[in-house]
Design a protein around this motif. Structure first.
Motif, PDB file in Angstrom:
ATOM      1  N   GLU A   9       0.879  -1.168  -0.012  1.00  0.00           N
ATOM      2  CA  GLU A   9       0.173   0.214   0.071  1.00  0.00           C
ATOM      3  C   GLU A   9       0.907   1.063  -0.046  1.00  0.00           C
ATOM      4  O   GLU A   9       1.499   1.407   0.894  1.00  0.00           O
ATOM      5  CB  GLU A   9      -0.701   0.042   1.255  1.00  0.00           C
ATOM      6  CG  GLU A   9      -1.698   1.184   1.506  1.00  0.00           C
ATOM      7  CD  GLU A   9      -3.044   1.312   0.673  1.00  0.00           C
ATOM      8  OE1 GLU A   9      -3.505   2.511   0.114  1.00  0.00           O
ATOM      9  OE2 GLU A   9      -3.555   0.079   0.072  1.00  0.00           O
ATOM     10  N   PHE A  10       0.877   1.918  -1.193  1.00  0.00           N
ATOM     11  CA  PHE A  10       1.872   2.872  -1.138  1.00  0.00           C
ATOM     12  C   PHE A  10       1.435   4.318  -0.797  1.00  0.00           C
ATOM     13  O   PHE A  10       0.375   4.580  -0.988  1.00  0.00           O
ATOM     14  CB  PHE A  10       2.549   3.162  -2.758  1.00  0.00           C
ATOM     15  CG  PHE A  10       3.525   2.096  -2.964  1.00  0.00           C
ATOM     16  CD1 PHE A  10       4.754   2.430  -2.949  1.00  0.00           C
ATOM     17  CD2 PHE A  10       3.064   0.881  -3.922  1.00  0.00           C
ATOM     18  CE1 PHE A  10       5.764   1.673  -3.046  1.00  0.00           C
ATOM     19  CE2 PHE A  10       4.265   0.078  -4.184  1.00  0.00           C
ATOM     20  CZ  PHE A  10       5.461   0.238  -3.672  1.00  0.00           C
ATOM     21  N   ASP A  11       2.076   5.120  -0.180  1.00  0.00           N
ATOM     22  CA  ASP A  11       1.913   6.240   0.474  1.00  0.00           C
ATOM     23  C   ASP A  11       2.927   7.235  -0.432  1.00  0.00           C
ATOM     24  O   ASP A  11       3.672   6.920  -0.728  1.00  0.00           O
ATOM     25  CB  ASP A  11       2.212   6.316   1.840  1.00  0.00           C
ATOM     26  CG  ASP A  11       1.558   7.598   2.703  1.00  0.00           C
ATOM     27  OD1 ASP A  11       0.653   8.311   2.098  1.00  0.00           O
ATOM     28  OD2 ASP A  11       1.720   7.674   3.746  1.00  0.00           O
ATOM     29  N   GLY A  12       2.344   8.589  -0.337  1.00  0.00           N
ATOM     30  CA  GLY A  12       3.320   9.527  -1.031  1.00  0.00           C
ATOM     31  C   GLY A  12       2.650  10.514  -1.950  1.00  0.00           C
ATOM     32  O   GLY A  12       1.367  10.216  -1.721  1.00  0.00           O
ATOM     33  N   ASN A  83       7.814   7.770  -3.408  1.00  0.00           N
ATOM     34  CA  ASN A  83       6.632   7.057  -2.630  1.00  0.00           C
ATOM     35  C   ASN A  83       7.101   5.886  -1.757  1.00  0.00           C
ATOM     36  O   ASN A  83       8.315   5.410  -1.944  1.00  0.00           O
ATOM     37  CB  ASN A  83       5.328   6.692  -3.750  1.00  0.00           C
ATOM     38  CG  ASN A  83       5.873   5.589  -4.403  1.00  0.00           C
ATOM     39  OD1 ASN A  83       6.747   5.322  -4.604  1.00  0.00           O
ATOM     40  ND2 ASN A  83       4.761   5.099  -4.978  1.00  0.00           N
ATOM     41  N   PHE A  84       6.381   5.455  -1.053  1.00  0.00           N
ATOM     42  CA  PHE A  84       6.570   4.354   0.059  1.00  0.00           C
ATOM     43  C   PHE A  84       5.738   3.337   0.295  1.00  0.00           C
ATOM     44  O   PHE A  84       4.448   3.799   0.438  1.00  0.00           O
ATOM     45  CB  PHE A  84       7.174   5.166   1.333  1.00  0.00           C
ATOM     46  CG  PHE A  84       7.260   4.356   2.531  1.00  0.00           C
ATOM     47  CD1 PHE A  84       8.495   3.517   2.998  1.00  0.00           C
ATOM     48  CD2 PHE A  84       6.269   4.500   3.559  1.00  0.00           C
ATOM     49  CE1 PHE A  84       8.099   2.812   3.886  1.00  0.00           C
ATOM     50  CE2 PHE A  84       6.368   3.448   4.458  1.00  0.00           C
ATOM     51  CZ  PHE A  84       7.247   2.890   4.779  1.00  0.00           C
ATOM     52  N   GLY A  85       6.149   2.252   0.287  1.00  0.00           N
ATOM     53  CA  GLY A  85       5.118   0.959   0.612  1.00  0.00           C
ATOM     54  C   GLY A  85       5.656   0.327   1.814  1.00  0.00           C
ATOM     55  O   GLY A  85       6.600  -0.349   1.703  1.00  0.00           O
ATOM     56  N   SER A 124      -1.506  -0.823  -4.311  1.00  0.00           N
ATOM     57  CA  SER A 124      -2.412   0.062  -4.171  1.00  0.00           C
ATOM     58  C   SER A 124      -2.100   1.263  -3.679  1.00  0.00           C
ATOM     59  O   SER A 124      -0.786   1.414  -3.211  1.00  0.00           O
ATOM     60  CB  SER A 124      -3.710  -0.736  -3.593  1.00  0.00           C
ATOM     61  OG  SER A 124      -3.262  -0.840  -2.134  1.00  0.00           O
ATOM     62  N   GLY A 125      -2.949   2.384  -3.563  1.00  0.00           N
ATOM     63  CA  GLY A 125      -2.573   3.644  -2.959  1.00  0.00           C
ATOM     64  C   GLY A 125      -1.912   4.429  -3.766  1.00  0.00           C
ATOM     65  O   GLY A 125      -2.202   4.503  -4.978  1.00  0.00           O
TER      66      GLY A 125
END
Length: 150
Positions: A9-12, A83-85, A124-125
């Protein structure tokens, strides 16, 4: 080893001036060429440049030796974005699968070989330019030296 399935689940996205806000957590990170629209405060991703993993993503990105290499992929008006997962278990295996599937130009390891058993990754994300799901199978030689038959 056995087959594994992992979800990221990637954030960023974090622009270069904001990398101090990237979580200091274990995970997979992606480096992109992007354009920032200051009026709309939006980021438009142009190209996936690199995929990496670290126990502490914020620290790894801040001190990464490949900054000069990453910048060589930027065109006029572009900057680096990240981005970061988060992931703890099998982090290197998941990184290898992502690299093998997407073949970012600044990566060298795992681009042409995958030394693990079948690995399925879903994303996702904030996962632009990454496939939502893919499965990678081991390439012939577990050491990655050529593609020998098993």
């Amino acid at each position: 080893m056995t087959a594994e399935t992992h979800h990221l689940e990637f954030d960023g996205y974090w622009r270069e001036p904001n990398i101090g806000s990237i979580p200091a957590q274990s995970g997979i990170y992606c480096v992109y060429a992007c354009k920032y629209n200051a009026n709309e405060k939006t980021v438009s991703l142009k190209r996936l440049i690199y995929i990496g993993e670290s126990e502490n993503v914020r620290e790894r990105i801040a001190g990464h030796e490949k900054w000069p290499a990453w910048r060589r992929y930027l065109e006029a008006g572009q900057e680096l974005c990240f981005n970061f997962g988060p992931i703890i278990r099998s982090r290197t295996r998941v990184e290898a699968a992502c690299i093998y599937e997407h073949k970012p130009p600044a990566n060298t390891e795992y681009v042409d070989h995958f030394p693990y058993d079948r690995t399925t990754v879903t994303t996702s994300g904030q996962n632009a330019l990454l496939k939502g799901q893919f499965t990678i199978y081991p390439t012939g030689n577990r050491l990655g030296y050529g593609l020998l038959s098993r």
